[in-house]
Write a protein that holds these residues in place. Structure first.
Motif, short mmCIF file in Angstrom:
data_model
loop_
_atom_site.label_atom_id
_atom_site.label_comp_id
_atom_site.label_asym_id
_atom_site.label_seq_id
_atom_site.Cartn_x
_atom_site.Cartn_y
_atom_site.Cartn_z
N GLU A 186 30.57 -90.97 10.97
CA GLU A 186 30.83 -91.68 9.71
C GLU A 186 29.92 -91.18 8.58
N LEU A 187 28.68 -90.83 8.95
CA LEU A 187 27.72 -90.39 7.92
C LEU A 187 27.96 -88.94 7.52
N ASN A 188 28.44 -88.17 8.47
CA ASN A 188 28.53 -86.72 8.26
C ASN A 188 29.40 -86.34 7.05
N THR A 189 30.59 -86.91 6.98
CA THR A 189 31.51 -86.49 5.91
C THR A 189 30.96 -86.82 4.51
N PRO A 190 30.63 -88.10 4.20
CA PRO A 190 30.13 -88.36 2.84
C PRO A 190 28.87 -87.58 2.51
N LEU A 191 28.01 -87.36 3.50
CA LEU A 191 26.77 -86.62 3.21
C LEU A 191 27.03 -85.16 2.89
N THR A 192 27.97 -84.58 3.64
CA THR A 192 28.29 -83.17 3.37
C THR A 192 28.90 -83.04 1.97
N VAL A 193 29.74 -84.02 1.60
CA VAL A 193 30.34 -83.99 0.26
C VAL A 193 29.24 -84.09 -0.80
N LEU A 194 28.32 -85.04 -0.55
CA LEU A 194 27.20 -85.25 -1.48
C LEU A 194 26.41 -83.96 -1.68
N ARG A 195 26.11 -83.29 -0.58
CA ARG A 195 25.31 -82.06 -0.65
C ARG A 195 26.08 -80.96 -1.38
N SER A 196 27.38 -80.88 -1.10
CA SER A 196 28.18 -79.83 -1.75
C SER A 196 28.20 -80.07 -3.26
N TYR A 197 28.36 -81.34 -3.67
CA TYR A 197 28.38 -81.63 -5.11
C TYR A 197 27.03 -81.33 -5.75
N ALA A 198 25.95 -81.61 -5.04
CA ALA A 198 24.62 -81.31 -5.57
C ALA A 198 24.48 -79.80 -5.78
N GLU A 199 25.02 -79.05 -4.83
CA GLU A 199 24.98 -77.59 -4.90
C GLU A 199 25.78 -77.09 -6.11
N LEU A 200 26.99 -77.68 -6.24
CA LEU A 200 27.87 -77.31 -7.35
C LEU A 200 27.21 -77.64 -8.69
N ALA A 201 26.64 -78.84 -8.77
CA ALA A 201 25.99 -79.28 -10.01
C ALA A 201 24.85 -78.34 -10.37
N LEU A 202 24.10 -77.90 -9.34
CA LEU A 202 22.99 -76.98 -9.59
C LEU A 202 23.50 -75.65 -10.14
N ARG A 203 24.63 -75.22 -9.58
CA ARG A 203 25.20 -73.95 -10.04
C ARG A 203 25.71 -74.05 -11.48
N MET A 204 26.25 -75.24 -11.80
CA MET A 204 26.80 -75.43 -13.15
C MET A 204 25.72 -75.76 -14.18
N ASP A 205 24.53 -76.09 -13.68
CA ASP A 205 23.44 -76.49 -14.56
C ASP A 205 23.07 -75.34 -15.50
N ASP A 206 23.11 -75.61 -16.81
CA ASP A 206 22.84 -74.52 -17.75
C ASP A 206 21.34 -74.40 -18.06
N GLY A 207 20.51 -75.20 -17.40
CA GLY A 207 19.07 -75.08 -17.56
C GLY A 207 18.56 -75.66 -18.86
N GLN A 208 19.40 -76.43 -19.57
CA GLN A 208 18.98 -77.00 -20.86
C GLN A 208 17.93 -78.09 -20.68
N SER A 209 18.10 -78.81 -19.58
CA SER A 209 17.13 -79.89 -19.36
C SER A 209 16.37 -79.66 -18.06
N ASP A 210 15.06 -79.41 -18.19
CA ASP A 210 14.23 -79.19 -16.99
C ASP A 210 14.28 -80.39 -16.07
N ARG A 211 14.28 -81.56 -16.71
CA ARG A 211 14.24 -82.80 -15.93
C ARG A 211 15.50 -82.93 -15.06
N LEU A 212 16.65 -82.61 -15.66
CA LEU A 212 17.91 -82.69 -14.92
C LEU A 212 17.90 -81.68 -13.76
#
Ligand code: ADP
Length: 396
Positions: A186-212
């Motif tokens: 039950e935990l595996n699927t939502p966590l994997t999705v969460l991690r993938s989105y974090a990865e995607l967000a990092l890739r899309m991050d334009d570096g404008q905000s250090d804090r983000l």
């Protein structure tokens, strides 16, 4: 009936015991010697029949009250069966010795009751019957044979208790494994999705905000840790239910080690990983699983040693086996910890207080290694570091 004594009937020795117990009980109830003898002989005759024909039973001696009169009573019980339909010498002889002998059958049991009225002159009453019961209990076993028999039945009882405890423990263990498996899935699927989105967000991050960027990096790293933990939980449930499937391939160790070296170093970014020239050896392994083992042991070497400490990995071929040694200069372990670290969920008391973890990694690692026909051992000195040796058989 107030039960005064009970004998399980298994063999010839029990006849003597039944006889002696009847004699002693009759004596305490105030019966004359000739009555004691006649009754006890009748009891042992019936017991003999039960042992011979019904292959055993029980004899219960007691006192029954009826309309103010007390009776010395013996009830000999065995499994239901047509044992005494035709004339039976023992039963007939007993019938001559006691005033009342009755045979009663239920669907499951056959009861042979022998009864003898206790003369009023003995002035027996319920209080005295209770006193006789206490006296017999205090006197304990009548012979060495009875003592052994009592001890045996106590051992049997303890054994049954143990078996029951074991069954309960096994049942609880199964329940726990099932829970573990459901929770991990039950935990595996939502966590994997969460991690993938974090990865995607990092890739899309334009570096404008250090804090983000910092926040996304943290989410990515932490979710990675939880995903790894959940994977271990899934592994444990697979190991428990025996459904772990290995995809073993003939592997040139040198090439394999060179391939995984970089990932291993990345898994322990705060430590310096020194990997000696790999040994030349061919092994039959599930590469992903063996990499998981290396990751786990190297990860522990980093976790249980100071930041920036060195970790050494070396390999050699000894006695037809590839030996991979992973050494750290960390906290080391006590002898007790060494004895237990490959057990499921084991964590030493010291580590529980100072380091996070679930005590699953080494259990899973050792199971993977044994499933490859190998072994994993550890040598460690408290305060001075540890060396894990993973032995894998060479491919012939
Ligand atoms: P975890 O690290 O989550 O506790 P493991 O199964 O990987 O679980 O390890 C079990 C225990 O073995 C740890 O809690 C720790 O006490 C001990 N241990 C493992 N590796 C090392 C090491 N390199 N140095 C010192 N102790 C270790």
């Amino acid at each position: 009936m107030t039960t005064l004594a009970q004998i399980t009937l298994e063999n010839e020795m029990d006849l003597i015991l039944a006889y002696k117990k009847s004699m002693r009980t009759a004596e305490l109830l105030g019966l004359t010697l000739s009555t004691q003898t006649a009754f006890s002989t009748a009891v042992s005759e019936v017991c003999r029949e039960v042992i011979d024909k019904a292959q055993g039973g029980t004899a219960t001696l007691g006192a029954t009250a009826n309309e103010g009169r007390f009776f010395f009573t013996a009830i000999i019980t065995c499994e239901a069966g047509e044992y005494f339909n035709k004339s039976s010498d023992g039963i007939e002889y007993a019938r001559k010795l006691v005033p009342i002998l009755e045979i009663a059958a239920t669907e499951e049991k056959l009861n042979i009751t022998l009864k003898l009225s206790i003369p009023r002159s003995t002035r027996i009453d319920q209080r005295q019957v209770s006193a006789v019961k206490m006296r017999l209990e205090q006197e304990g076993p009548i012979s060495a044979y009875e003592e052994v028999k009592l001890r045996n039945s106590e051992l049997l009882r303890l054994n049954q208790q143990k078996e029951l405890a074991l069954l309960t423990a096994n049942y609880l263990n199964e329940q726990k494994t099932e829970f573990l498996s459901i929770a991990a899935h039950e935990l595996n699927t939502p966590l994997t999705v969460l991690r993938s989105y974090a990865e995607l967000a990092l890739r899309m991050d334009d570096g404008q905000s250090d804090r983000l960027t910092q926040m996304l990096t943290k989410i990515h790293r932490q979710s990675g840790k939880v995903v790894a933990l959940v994977k271990q939980l899934l592994d444990i449930s697979k190991l428990e239910t025996g459904v772990i499937v290995y995809d073993k391939e003939a592997t040139d160790w040198k090439t394999f080690q060179e391939q995984v070296a970089q990932d291993l170093q990345m898994a322990v970014p705060n430590h310096q990983l020194f990997m000696a020239e790999p040994a030349t050896a061919d092994v039959l392994v599930d590469r992903i699983r063996i990499e998981q083992v290396l990751n786990n042991v190297v990860g522990n070497a980093a976790k249980y040693s100071d930041k920036h400490a060195n970790i050494h990995v070396s390999t050699m071929v000894v006695d037809g086996q590839l030996v991979i040694s992973i050494s750290d200069k960390g906290i080391g372990m006590s002898t007790q910890t060494i004895e237990n670290i490959f057990q499921k969920f084991y964590r030493s008391d010291d580590t529980i207080r100072k380091y996070s973890g679930l005590g699953m990694g080494l259990y899973v690692a050792s199971r993977i290694v044994t499933d490859h026909g190998g072994t994993i051992t550890v040598a460690s000195v408290e305060g001075d570091g540890s060396t894990f040796n993973i032995h894998l058989p060479l491919l012939n």
